[in-house]
Design a protein around this motif. Structure first.
Motif: not given
Length: 442
Positions: A51-55, A369-372
């Motif tokens: 829904t947000t597109g962010s891990f 955060r790191l994977t993003d």
């Protein structure tokens, strides 16, 4: 150094364990009730990421859930010790199911991140502590028996089976049915399984509302050995969380999201295989040394995850990491009998479960955060760092894991008065009337 009063011919097996009177009456509903535990975090991550597109955002919501669980799990365990498991579990599963449905609805309505995080608080705080409650039932029925460590191995196998089935099922439902299907299934299974388990009142440990003489209960957290184990279990939770996010991100990077469930299932399968093996071994070394040796292996395996960039190698290394987790988990849970009194054991077990949840939640946030920002390889650095820090803590505070009052060996041919004067310095591994069992020294 290892000494023995006499040697065991064989380790009590799973068949003997399952023939314990009343065991199946709580094991079967307990297995159903704990299945959703492995589905919650991955279900949140997949839905919120969709829904947000962010891990990273998905990691924040999952982290709030995990922290809430870590904070409230010991309180649920304490209430269960004082008022009885069923009395606590019934309202807990109802609140949890309603909270998860509410969180799912907000995510589908594209609610802002703060609203999702707020809704995650009751969802995490109300996670039913079925696994610790099952362990407390085993501890009550088998106190002093050599079957207790077999029961700990059985519980680890059961936990890991849920981590094989749960993530695969949640991933399948989220990727092939609907992004919300994983969480909604989790809520339904929690409600049905939890109520069935709560109905098994005859096997629950007897509540201890007040100690003799009106003394107050000592909190399980007041025992230093438990606090050291909590640090170790936070590191193990970080492995679960770091693997969960990083494997999902890796699967996205290679264009095969469905591979996530398979890779995580292999990782959890390694844990399950090791758990089965641990339940058949007659250990000749003490639990403190086993815990440290197991953690050394886990830290070594986790430290190279970030270097792997192929599905085959990642699956193989994930299997090795899983194989290293079970010995540490099983040993830590087994040590509770020696480190914490019976009146506070459900609280102690839930504290360890909460520590795993906290470590998983923190790792999900950092790894997300790191994977993003940098890709899945950087997410795998989280398990490496967390296990290394936990291992250093274990080595520095290993003296806290020595039991204060070791059990005595009681046999038909040797009375307690015949025990050696040196016995108080030894750790009695297990005791059972009519059998002599190994006495080990850490």
């Amino acid at each position: 150094m290892t000494s023995a009063v006499t040697t065991e011919k064989s380790r009590p097996g799973y068949g003997q364990l399952l023939r314990t009177p009343g065991a199946l009456s709580f094991l079967i509903p307990g297995f159903a009730a704990r299945q959703p535990f492995a589905m919650l975090t991955i279900g949140i991550v997949l839905l919120v990421q969709h829904t947000t597109g962010s891990f990273g955002d998905a990691g924040i919501v999952a982290t709030v859930t995990g922290i809430s669980m870590a904070l409230f799990a010991p309180q649920i365990g304490k209430l269960a010790d004082r008022r009885g498991q069923s009395a606590v579990l019934i309202p807990t599963v109802i609140v949890h199911a309603a909270s998860v449905v509410g969180l799912t609805s907000l995510a589908l309505l594209d609610a802002p991140l703060w609203a999702l995080a707020l809704a995650a608080v009751p969802a995490g705080a109300s996670v039913p502590q079925v696994g610790p409650m099952v362990r407390a039932r085993w501890a009550a029925k088998l106190e002093g028996s050599p079957l207790l460590s077999t029961a700990a191995a059985w519980e680890s196998v059961t936990d890991e089976l849920t981590f094989v089935v749960g993530p695969v099922l949640a991933t399948f439902l989220c990727t092939t049915v609907h992004p919300s299907a994983g969480l909604l299934t989790e809520a339904g299974l929690t409600l049905i399984g939890g109520l069935l388990f709560a109905a098994q009142r005859g096997t629950q440990p007897r509540p201890v509302p007040r100690l003799a003489g009106g003394e107050k209960h000592a909190s399980a957290l007041s025992f230093p050995g438990l606090r050291v184990l909590i640090v170790a279990f936070v590191g193990i939770g970080a492995v679960f969380g770091g693997m969960l996010i990083s494997l999902a991100a890796f699967s996205e990077e290679i264009g095969n999201p469905g591979a996530n469930g398979l890779l995580y299932g292999i990782f959890a399968g390694g844990n399950m295989i090791a758990g089965i093996a641990c339940g058949t071994i007659a250990w000749k070394i003490g639990p403190r040394r086993r815990l440290i040796l197991g953690y050394v292996g886990l830290t070594a395996a986790a430290s190279v995850l970030w270097t792997v960039n192929s599905v085959f190698l990642l699956g193989a290394l994930g299997l090795v990491v899983g194989l290293c987790i079970a010995p540490a988990l099983i040993t830590g849970y087994t040590m509770i009998e020696q480190l914490v009194p019976a009146a506070s054991r459900t609280e102690a077990f839930t504290a360890l479960t909460g520590a795993v949840a906290f470590g998983q939640a923190a790792a999900v946030t950092v790894a997300g955060r790191l994977t993003d920002a940098h890709g899945s390889s950087y997410g795998f650095l989280v398990p490496a760092a967390a296990t290394a820090l936990a291992l250093l803590t274990l080595l520095a505070l290993r003296s806290k894991l020595a039991p204060k009052a070791p059990s005595r060996v009681i046999s038909t041919s040797q009375s307690p008065s015949n025990t050696s004067p040196a016995e108080p310095s030894a750790r009695v591994n297990e005791r059972v009337v009519g059998h002599r069992v190994p006495v080990t020294v850490d």
